[in-house]
Design an enzyme around this catalytic site. Structure first.
Site, PDB file in Angstrom:
ATOM      1  N   CYS A   1       0.851  -1.197   0.000  1.00 42.28           N
ATOM      2  CA  CYS A   1       0.000   0.000   0.000  1.00 42.28           C
ATOM      3  C   CYS A   1       0.883   1.241   0.000  1.00 42.28           C
ATOM      4  CB  CYS A   1      -0.927  -0.001   1.208  1.00 42.28           C
ATOM      5  SG  CYS A   1      -2.132  -1.341   1.190  1.00 42.28           S
TER       6      CYS A   1
ATOM      7  N   HIS B   1      -9.409   6.322   1.130  1.00 37.41           N
ATOM      8  CA  HIS B   1     -10.785   5.904   1.378  1.00 37.41           C
ATOM      9  C   HIS B   1     -11.103   5.668   2.854  1.00 37.41           C
ATOM     10  CE1 HIS B   1      -8.257   2.376   0.312  1.00 37.41           C
ATOM     11  NE2 HIS B   1      -8.802   1.872   1.421  1.00 37.41           N
ATOM     12  N   LEU B   2     -12.384   5.783   3.142  1.00 36.00           N
ATOM     13  CA  LEU B   2     -12.965   5.357   4.412  1.00 36.00           C
ATOM     14  C   LEU B   2     -13.855   4.162   4.132  1.00 36.00           C
ATOM     15  CD1 LEU B   2     -13.977   8.828   5.860  1.00 36.00           C
ATOM     16  CD2 LEU B   2     -12.342   7.261   6.929  1.00 36.00           C
TER      17      LEU B   2
ATOM     18  N   ALA C   1     -10.593  -4.488   7.244  1.00 41.63           N
ATOM     19  CA  ALA C   1     -11.074  -5.054   5.983  1.00 41.63           C
ATOM     20  C   ALA C   1      -9.984  -5.942   5.398  1.00 41.63           C
ATOM     21  CB  ALA C   1     -11.445  -3.940   5.010  1.00 41.63           C
TER      22      ALA C   1
END
Length: 264
Positions: free
Chosen positions: A146, A207-208, A263
């Site tokens: 990431c 992002h959320l 996630a």
């Protein structure tokens, strides 16, 4: 850390609903930048408590070139558990690429040693870069990088660093990433007899997750507190010889922690 809260609000206000690899769903924006002057304090989020032990041990683990979670478990760090196989292996993730990037002729490049040598011997170079994004090994990694690419910059005796993060979990991941790279800048600066400058964070898909919305609103309701100060208690022989107990955070008085699901 007002920049971080402003980013959260921007994603809420301007984000597009998107599907994602995990199936959770996100609100997402594309392209954002934040700058932290490390002379102003250590950029550790204060609107919730961050687990500094995990941040420090993970960075030390990366710097050793390790890709098995055994060391993390020995130090009660579980942030990589969800992605490890039954033997604790993650494939050629960050540590492998930082310390032993494979070349076509069978050699391995230690990118961290390379950039240290550049900072000491050619600090004006525009090529002081570390990449974790090895296209040839992505399919072997438990999780593609990431925070994928970072560059160092020296001016007026100060060391700055810019990170490009292709994918950013703003609520859970980003506070870790900011603190981790700020810590790395402090360590590299000490090794090169430089002062710290700026840490510049640049995000791609920022992002959320849809199941982090309540937590995000709670965090936005809190007032940021003064940033703490990082103290490095000794100067080891090399960047690879730091230990957990070498670091102390002074004046960290955050709001209580906020739990949220990861996630996967």
């Amino acid at each position: 850390m007002k920049q971080y809260l402003e980013l959260m609000q921007k994603v809420l206000d301007e984000g597009t609903q998107k599907n994602d690899r995990t199936g959770t769903g996100t609100l997402s924006i594309f392209g954002h930048q934040m700058r932290f002057n490390l002379q102003d304090g250590f950029p550790l989020v204060t609107t919730k408590r961050c687990h500094l032990r995990s941040i420090i041990h993970e960075l030390l683990w990366f710097l050793q070139g390790d890709t098995n979670i055994a060391y993390l478990h020995e130090n009660n760090v579980t942030i990589w558990d969800e992605w490890a196989d039954e033997n604790g292996d993650l494939g050629p993730v960050y540590g492998k690429q930082w310390r032993a990037w494979p070349t076509p002729d069978g050699r391995h490049i230690d990118q961290i040693t390379t950039v240290l040598n550049q900072l000491k011997n050619d600090p004006d170079s525009r090529r002081i870069i570390v990449s974790a994004w090895n296209v040839g090994e992505l399919d072997k990694m438990a999780l593609a990088p990431c925070h994928a690419f970072f560059q160092f910059y020296v001016a007026d005796g100060k060391l700055s660093c810019q990170l490009y993060q292709r994918s950013c979990d703003v609520f859970l991941g980003l506070p870790f990433n900011i603190a981790s790279y700020a810590l790395l800048v402090h360590m590299m600066a000490q090794q090169c007899d430089l002062e710290v400058g700026d840490f510049v964070w640049t995000g791609g898909d920022t992002h959320l997750y849809s199941n982090h919305m309540d937590q995000t609103h709670l965090q936005l309701s809190r007032e940021p507190r003064p940033l703490p100060k990082l103290i490095i208690k000794r100067k080891p022989e090399s960047i690879f010889d730091y230990r957990f107990e070498d670091f102390e955070i002074e004046g960290y008085a955050p709001h209580p922690g906020i739990k949220a699901p990861v996630a996967i």
